[in-house]
Motif scaffolding. Structure first.
Motif, PDB file in Angstrom:
ATOM      1  N   LYS B  59       0.869  -1.176   0.000  1.00 57.14           N
ATOM      2  CA  LYS B  59       0.000   0.000   0.000  1.00 57.14           C
ATOM      3  C   LYS B  59       0.906   1.226   0.000  1.00 57.14           C
ATOM      4  O   LYS B  59       1.881   1.271   0.764  1.00 57.14           O
ATOM      5  N   VAL B  60       0.563   2.167  -0.835  1.00 53.97           N
ATOM      6  CA  VAL B  60       1.402   3.360  -0.941  1.00 53.97           C
ATOM      7  C   VAL B  60       0.587   4.573  -0.500  1.00 53.97           C
ATOM      8  O   VAL B  60      -0.577   4.683  -0.837  1.00 53.97           O
ATOM      9  N   ILE B  61       1.194   5.415   0.302  1.00 53.32           N
ATOM     10  CA  ILE B  61       0.480   6.623   0.717  1.00 53.32           C
ATOM     11  C   ILE B  61       1.129   7.849   0.084  1.00 53.32           C
ATOM     12  O   ILE B  61       2.309   7.826  -0.275  1.00 53.32           O
ATOM     13  N   MET B  63       2.518  11.543   0.214  1.00 53.45           N
ATOM     14  CA  MET B  63       3.108  12.493   1.154  1.00 53.45           C
ATOM     15  C   MET B  63       3.306  13.818   0.418  1.00 53.45           C
ATOM     16  O   MET B  63       3.448  13.840  -0.804  1.00 53.45           O
ATOM     17  N   LEU B  90       4.969   6.978  -0.813  1.00 57.50           N
ATOM     18  CA  LEU B  90       5.815   6.273   0.162  1.00 57.50           C
ATOM     19  C   LEU B  90       5.111   4.975   0.550  1.00 57.50           C
ATOM     20  O   LEU B  90       3.919   4.982   0.828  1.00 57.50           O
ATOM     21  N   LEU B  92       3.580   2.401   2.772  1.00 63.83           N
ATOM     22  CA  LEU B  92       3.093   2.560   4.150  1.00 63.83           C
ATOM     23  C   LEU B  92       4.005   1.869   5.158  1.00 63.83           C
ATOM     24  O   LEU B  92       4.213   2.353   6.274  1.00 63.83           O
ATOM     25  N   SER B  94       7.038   1.770   5.358  1.00 61.18           N
ATOM     26  CA  SER B  94       8.243   2.502   5.762  1.00 61.18           C
ATOM     27  C   SER B  94       8.002   3.496   6.893  1.00 61.18           C
ATOM     28  O   SER B  94       8.942   3.994   7.494  1.00 61.18           O
ATOM     29  N   ILE B  95       6.737   3.804   7.183  1.00 72.32           N
ATOM     30  CA  ILE B  95       6.519   4.697   8.333  1.00 72.32           C
ATOM     31  C   ILE B  95       5.977   3.923   9.539  1.00 72.32           C
ATOM     32  O   ILE B  95       5.638   4.497  10.557  1.00 72.32           O
ATOM     33  N   PHE B  96       5.906   2.636   9.389  1.00 71.51           N
ATOM     34  CA  PHE B  96       5.407   1.813  10.490  1.00 71.51           C
ATOM     35  C   PHE B  96       6.494   1.624  11.548  1.00 71.51           C
ATOM     36  O   PHE B  96       7.590   1.197  11.221  1.00 71.51           O
ATOM     37  N   PRO B  97       6.203   1.928  12.801  1.00 73.14           N
ATOM     38  CA  PRO B  97       7.243   1.752  13.834  1.00 73.14           C
ATOM     39  C   PRO B  97       7.391   0.277  14.217  1.00 73.14           C
ATOM     40  O   PRO B  97       7.090  -0.131  15.317  1.00 73.14           O
ATOM     41  N   LEU B  98       7.882  -0.493  13.252  1.00 72.81           N
ATOM     42  CA  LEU B  98       7.934  -1.949  13.418  1.00 72.81           C
ATOM     43  C   LEU B  98       8.644  -2.438  14.666  1.00 72.81           C
ATOM     44  O   LEU B  98       8.134  -3.260  15.401  1.00 72.81           O
ATOM     45  N   ASN B  99       9.846  -1.910  14.870  1.00 70.66           N
ATOM     46  CA  ASN B  99      10.661  -2.484  15.947  1.00 70.66           C
ATOM     47  C   ASN B  99      10.139  -2.176  17.340  1.00 70.66           C
ATOM     48  O   ASN B  99      10.596  -2.751  18.315  1.00 70.66           O
ATOM     49  N   THR B 193      12.559   3.365  -1.658  1.00 71.93           N
ATOM     50  CA  THR B 193      12.966   4.768  -1.552  1.00 71.93           C
ATOM     51  C   THR B 193      13.636   5.207  -2.836  1.00 71.93           C
ATOM     52  O   THR B 193      13.359   6.282  -3.372  1.00 71.93           O
TER      53      THR B 193
END
Ligand SMILES: [Zn+2]
Lengths: 65, 206
Positions: B59-61, B63, B90, B92, B94-99, B193
């Protein structure tokens, strides 16, 4: 800060630190190198909000365990 | 009802291998972390990707990036500061606070009381049946086997003052830190990116 995320700046290739939750609420984050401000476009707020809600729910469930 | 009333709740527990004593809480945490990782993958697939029937598409958002541009510097008039908005896509993910979904840090603190220490005499594993504690098997690959137990101050103060005198106490801090994002995911984010990086358009000749 453990949860700090970064987006590569499309203008100067620097790194823009941001907080995903605030980003979703419409907050803009400035590139420390070139001062360009990154924010989420209004048409994408819904899609990311639902993803973030699911994320928040999972985090809460994990915290309860 | 109390048919199974035990003779005594006190049993002779001389301690367990110190390696195990320290490793046990950590393995429990690793198990928990594994379960969380599985849930995390599910969450990512459901929220950051579309399933098109064949494979997952990200999924792309959209920006926006706003920057100020000074125009007409050479025209002799007052320079004008103009806001230019550029839109870019971008993924989605890549802005997920995965860790931050996993365990950030674990700090297990316990006082460790060394109850016994044995020097290995032979190479073969054998059971020491001469000591007062329950028999235990020595390990082949270590020269010294230490037994320990988690000690509490209450016990030390009341009953075991004497036994403490013949044992050593250690303070153990088991710390597990956060893991960085997996390199595979970082490479995917990096590829995205680069793929969406804006290129500078050549100037249009007037
Ligand atoms: Zn920049």
């Amino acid at each position: 800060m453990i949860n700090e995320q970064k987006i590569p700046c499309p203008i100067c290739q620097g790194q823009i630190p941001f907080d995903p939750m605030s980003l979703l609420q419409g907050v803009g984050f400035a590139c420390p190198t070139c001062a360009a401000v990154v924010s989420i476009a209004p048409e994408s707020i819904d899609i990311s909000k639902s993803a973030m809600n699911a994320y928040r729910e999972l985090k809460l469930t994990n915290a309860k365990k | 009802m109390n048919k199974k009333k035990s003779k005594t709740n006190k049993y002779d527990f001389s301690g367990m291998s110190i390696d195990e004593l320290i490793a046990k809480p950590l393995t429990a945490i690793v198990d928990a972390q594994g379960k969380m990782a599985a849930e995390q993958v599910k969450l990512l697939l459901q929220n950051c990707f579309f399933f098109n029937g064949e494979f997952y598409e990200p999924k792309v958002i959209k920006m926006s990036i706003t920057r100020a541009v000074i125009e007409d510097l050479n025209s002799g008039t007052q320079p004008v500061l103009e806001q230019i908005v550029t839109y870019f896509d971008l993924p989605l993910i890549s802005i997920f606070p995965l860790n931050s979904l996993g365990i950030d840090a674990v700090n297990i603190h316990f006082e460790l009381e060394v109850t016994a220490q044995y020097q290995k005499e032979t190479d073969s594993a054998d059971t020491n049946s001469n000591n007062d504690h329950q028999g235990f098997v020595r390990k082949n690959n270590s020269n010294i086997e230490m037994l320990g137990k988690v000690s509490t101050k209450a016990i030390i103060n009341q009953n075991e003052a004497e036994s403490i005198a013949t044992s050593a106490a250690y303070s153990v801090d088991v710390v597990a830190g956060p893991l960085p994002l997996p390199p595979g995911l970082l490479s995917i984010i990096d590829v995205y990116t680069k793929a969406i990086e804006p290129t500078v358009m050549p100037e249009i000749e007037k």
